[in-house]
Design an enzyme around this catalytic site. Structure first.
Site, PDB file in Angstrom:
ATOM      1  N   HIS A 142      -3.979  29.207  19.399  1.00  0.00           N
ATOM      2  CA  HIS A 142      -4.919  28.121  19.668  1.00  0.00           C
ATOM      3  C   HIS A 142      -4.255  26.753  19.534  1.00  0.00           C
ATOM      4  O   HIS A 142      -4.747  25.772  20.105  1.00  0.00           O
ATOM      5  CB  HIS A 142      -6.112  28.215  18.718  1.00  0.00           C
TER       6      HIS A 142
ATOM      7  N   SER B  41      -2.322  21.268  16.710  1.00  0.00           N
ATOM      8  CA  SER B  41      -3.462  20.711  17.451  1.00  0.00           C
ATOM      9  C   SER B  41      -4.717  21.549  17.289  1.00  0.00           C
ATOM     10  O   SER B  41      -5.819  21.058  17.530  1.00  0.00           O
ATOM     11  CB  SER B  41      -3.104  20.560  18.935  1.00  0.00           C
TER      12      SER B  41
ATOM     13  N   HIS C 221       5.309  30.533  10.163  1.00  0.00           N
ATOM     14  CA  HIS C 221       5.360  31.457  11.298  1.00  0.00           C
ATOM     15  C   HIS C 221       6.773  31.991  11.514  1.00  0.00           C
ATOM     16  O   HIS C 221       6.963  33.180  11.794  1.00  0.00           O
ATOM     17  CB  HIS C 221       4.888  30.747  12.569  1.00  0.00           C
TER      18      HIS C 221
ATOM     19  N   ARG D 253      -6.059  38.501  34.443  1.00  0.00           N
ATOM     20  CA  ARG D 253      -5.422  37.194  34.260  1.00  0.00           C
ATOM     21  C   ARG D 253      -3.938  37.248  34.622  1.00  0.00           C
ATOM     22  O   ARG D 253      -3.409  36.350  35.291  1.00  0.00           O
ATOM     23  CB  ARG D 253      -5.589  36.721  32.816  1.00  0.00           C
TER      24      ARG D 253
ATOM     25  N   ARG E 240      -2.425  35.062  37.716  1.00  0.00           N
ATOM     26  CA  ARG E 240      -1.470  33.984  37.450  1.00  0.00           C
ATOM     27  C   ARG E 240      -0.050  34.333  37.877  1.00  0.00           C
ATOM     28  O   ARG E 240       0.891  33.572  37.614  1.00  0.00           O
ATOM     29  CB  ARG E 240      -1.503  33.624  35.967  1.00  0.00           C
TER      30      ARG E 240
END
Length: 616
Positions: A151, A212, A307, A463, A467
């Site tokens: 996200h 973000s 991470h 998807r 794409r």
């Protein structure tokens, strides 16, 4: 594209020949480590493909460091602009995804190819969870963490009144025929110069690793989450306030909301505010804006560190990978040397990427469609959340996932159970294994807050095709891997091989998601070696391209307090800073993303069996 050094080219040549017989993960430790360095250099040379308008039409002009406005020079902007001062639009919100494969391989198929084989049939026959298969080496926190991070990194918009129609297979009981999936929002920045480019899509988040998801990717969202007192973010009684517009928590990015996301967003909002307190104590002259800007730098760098050196080694439990990922942060000189002497070399291989010179390796920094594709890890999510007591491990509640997602999440977060019990429950429950026949059933029929009803497994397949993400075998060719000649070569599971052949007929038609989930991963891996190739490339790129993690990773920008905070912190210390009651559960646990200690009072046979299963 990036041209490797003479030594790098020699290393690539050697390991290209070696890997024809032996993959990197089966080599002795030191050879495997150098193999990864060679693979990363090869991918940097061949697999960073720019999609921006030829000639840079419409891009903002660069500015010199001395001429940049103070806020844009010193701090991360809300939309990610000015991270690279020479190219202020690079990585900004609303800019294009790049590719990790050649552009002539990413043209979407015909309408017939888009439906072959039927995405709904693939979802139901190959992906649907028959019986929950756990990933016993990690905990449920690892599953919520990766959604928290994605996200931050990427999100596609969707068209409101333009659907892809999927005809239902015979006997399918979906509520409407055809099934409708909203198309990905089209790129409105294309010009005549793009007419020879394949379709491109925009990232509605900033591309940078800038947290973000907490702070937002627009000035309006950033303003909404700030308190404007001492640099802090808004909290109400230790919880995120509700956004009246959406009905879920007020935070930077709250789509696909559930309890796991709510816990992490709240935790790192608390962490931001704690960083502000430390900065104000040691640097009382700092203004509210300065406290906010520096705390965001520190918080986002800490997320990147966690991470890199904790989540990734937990989900890819391979000795070579553990050293390689730690080397991304501290270099091969390792953490002890780094903490005592700082950087001992300009080389990021020796002393790590943070604080080294930034480098885009020949292509403007953008996240890629292939990066988004390999990070679809929905099988990690189980069917239920078992809420257990931190005190004695007793079962307090067993909730279906439908009860803890979207608008229901806040009821749980503010419910009668203690938040420490939720953290303990996530730390001791296993997520699902990333493999065929382990896609959550509840995600195959989910209604979003706007009323759109979706089968997410069918959507994932559609998807990638929409794409232009190559199918499994072509994807492997593009990433310098041998394609599967037969279904039996694709997977070690003979039942799956037969099912794949029945559905696809031709091994070249196997979708990327299906092939990665069918592939037998290397020992200790939570996902396929195919997906890992994109990780090798993009893991270091997200650090190396960002000036706030390279050239500007200094006391001038972070302060001494801020850099020390990052050095001294990890996921375990963050949890204990805000929830010290978790000390017993985390005592001696080497990594917060592996199963935590189970309360000793759980002595029933079933509980003992659960503990044994978690530590296989």
């Amino acid at each position: 594209m990036s041209r490797p050094s003479v030594f790098g080219r020699a290393l690539i040549g050697i390991y290209t020949r070696v890997n024809r017989r032996t993959p990197w993960h089966k080599l002795p430790f030191l050879f495997g480590l150098f193999n990864l360095i060679a693979l990363r250099d090869q991918l940097r040379e061949d697999n960073l493909v720019d999609t921006r308008t030829p000639g840079g039409v419409g891009l903002a002009p660069g500015v010199a460091l001395a001429d940049a406005p103070d806020d844009e020079r010193r701090f991360r902007t809300a939309d990610g602009s000015f991270d690279d001062l020479s190219d202020p639009d690079m990585g900004r919100t609303g800019t294009r995804f790049a590719r990790n494969v050649a552009l002539d391989k990413v043209w979407p198929g015909t309408p017939e190819e888009l439906m072959t084989p039927n995405p709904r049939e693939v979802s139901q026959r190959l992906m649907r969870r028959d019986q929950f298969t756990p990933a016993t080496s990690i905990n449920l926190l690892a599953a919520s963490w990766i959604q928290f991070q994605t996200h931050d990194w990427f999100a596609h918009g969707r068209e409101d009144h333009d659907d892809i129609e999927i005809p239902l297979p015979e006997g399918d009981e979906w509520f409407e025929d055809p099934m409708r999936i909203p198309r990905t929002k089209q790129d409105n920045t294309r010009t005549d110069a793009d007419k020879d480019l394949p379709p491109t899509y925009l990232n509605i988040n900033s591309h940078w690793w800038d947290a973000s998801s907490i702070y937002g990717s627009t000035a309006a969202k950033q303003k909404a989450v700030r308190s404007f007192v001492d640099g802090k973010l808004v909290l109400k009684n230790g919880q995120l306030p509700l956004d009246p517009a959406s009905g879920v928590a007020l935070t930077g990015f709250s789509e696909n909301w559930w309890v796991g996301l709510g816990m992490l967003h709240t935790l790192f909002t608390l962490e931001h505010n704690a960083i502000c307190d430390a900065l104000k104590t040691n640097h009382p002259h700092l203004t509210d804006d300065e406290l906010f800007g520096i705390a965001r730098l520190v918080n986002s760098a800490l997320l990147a560190k966690i991470h890199t050196v904790e989540w990734t080694p937990a989900i890819i439990a391979h000795p070579v990978l553990k050293v390689a990922m730690r080397a991304n942060w501290w270099g091969l000189a390792e953490e002890k040397i780094h903490r005592r002497f700082g950087r001992i070399s300009k080389s990021d291989v020796i002393s790590g990427i943070p604080g080294s010179a930034h480098d885009h390796h020949g292509a403007p920094y953008q996240l890629t469609e292939e990066f988004a594709a390999v990070y679809r890890l929905h099988p990690l999510l189980p069917e239920q959340l078992e809420v257990r007591s931190l005190d004695d491990g007793s079962l307090l509640d067993s909730m279906e996932f439908q009860e803890i997602i979207l608008l229901n999440a806040q009821r749980v977060l503010e419910g009668p159970q203690e938040v420490e019990d939720l953290w303990y429950s996530f730390g001791t429950q296993n997520p699902g294994a990333v493999q065929l026949h382990n896609f959550p059933r509840w995600l195959q029929d989910i209604t979003l807050p706007d009323g759109v009803r979706l089968d997410i497994a069918a959507l994932d397949i559609t998807r990638d095709r929409e794409r232009g993400v190559p199918r499994y075998n072509e994807f492997r060719r593009q990433l310098h891997l041998k394609p599967a000649a037969t279904f039996q070569e694709l997977t070690d599971n003979p039942v799956w091989a037969k099912e794949l052949e029945e559905i696809y007929g031709d091994v070249e038609k196997v979708d990327l998601q299906v092939g990665m989930h069918a592939e037998t991963p290397p020992k200790g891996f939570g996902f396929s070696d195919t997906a890992f190739r994109v990780f090798i490339l993009m893991a270091s790129r997200r650090l190396k391209s960002d000036r706030f993690l390279t050239d500007c990773y200094t006391e001038e920008y972070y302060t001494k307090t801020g850099l020390q905070w990052i050095a001294d912190s990890n996921m375990r210390t963050v949890l204990l800073r805000h929830f010290p009651q978790l000390g017993k559960a985390l005592d001696g646990v080497p990594n917060a993303f592996v199963p935590w200690n189970v309360s000793t009072s759980r002595t029933a046979p079933a509980a003992a069996a659960a503990v044994a299963g978690q530590h296989e």
